[in-house]
Design an enzyme around this catalytic site. Sequence first.
Site, PDB file in Angstrom:
ATOM      1  N   HIS A   1      87.475  68.300 -40.240  1.00 18.75           N
ATOM      2  CA  HIS A   1      88.856  67.556 -39.327  1.00 18.75           C
ATOM      3  C   HIS A   1      88.714  65.976 -39.405  1.00 18.75           C
ATOM      4  O   HIS A   1      87.314  65.656 -39.753  1.00 18.75           O
ATOM      5  CB  HIS A   1      88.775  67.884 -37.867  1.00 18.75           C
ATOM      6  CG  HIS A   1      87.397  67.623 -37.061  1.00 18.75           C
ATOM      7  ND1 HIS A   1      86.329  68.330 -37.121  1.00 18.75           N
ATOM      8  CD2 HIS A   1      87.382  66.550 -36.437  1.00 18.75           C
ATOM      9  CE1 HIS A   1      85.452  67.752 -36.428  1.00 18.75           C
ATOM     10  NE2 HIS A   1      85.899  66.673 -36.028  1.00 18.75           N
TER      11      HIS A   1
ATOM     12  N   HIS B   1      87.185  59.300 -41.200  1.00 19.83           N
ATOM     13  CA  HIS B   1      86.202  59.919 -42.038  1.00 19.83           C
ATOM     14  C   HIS B   1      86.348  61.103 -41.601  1.00 19.83           C
ATOM     15  O   HIS B   1      86.824  61.994 -40.616  1.00 19.83           O
ATOM     16  CB  HIS B   1      85.049  59.466 -42.060  1.00 19.83           C
ATOM     17  CG  HIS B   1      84.482  59.853 -40.802  1.00 19.83           C
ATOM     18  ND1 HIS B   1      84.395  59.211 -39.463  1.00 19.83           N
ATOM     19  CD2 HIS B   1      83.423  60.667 -40.437  1.00 19.83           C
ATOM     20  CE1 HIS B   1      83.936  59.625 -38.618  1.00 19.83           C
ATOM     21  NE2 HIS B   1      83.174  60.639 -39.037  1.00 19.83           N
TER      22      HIS B   1
END
Length: 183
Positions: free
Chosen positions: A37, A121
């Site tokens: 995620h 990220h």
Amino acid sequence: MVRLFVALRPPPAIRALLADAMDGVPQARWQDDDQLHLTLRFIGEVDRPVAEDVAAALGQVHAPLPTVRISGVGVFDRRGRVDTLWAGVSPHDALAHLHRKVDQACVRAGLPPESRAYQPHVTLARLPGSAGRAPEIDGWRAVHAGLSSEPFAMPHLILYQSHLGHGGASYEPVMRWPLGTGG
């Protein structure tokens, strides 16, 4: 108490691309597909009423659908030892805008504002302290420096509950809201 965070979930093809980069570093605890995620805001442990307030506030977030791509890899370190391997996501503007909206919603729900700089990220692996200076980390970075994808969308804002266990964390989606409505 519940441990929460707000994130976006890459589509299956992007998660498969990321999984292909998850090897080559001994002792790395690679993420599994359910763990991939892009965090927008870590909330941490809160009691149920606060969690409900956060969910209500997040339901009011309206933002354009972010279209991004995977763009390289990197590391986070603590005290000179690498503890996280990640894949970069760009462009940052739409994600930073969404991060601010999510943070504002959390503040409206009674949480303190986010104090850390936001760096979009997707975490690929966590490393124990003993692996934090392994030469394989530099090799992994070199091999995967050009990691990239076609543009993709992440159409839902997701509130996750994190369950900590002996094998690491598992993540359970609690609520989901569509993006792409307003700015």
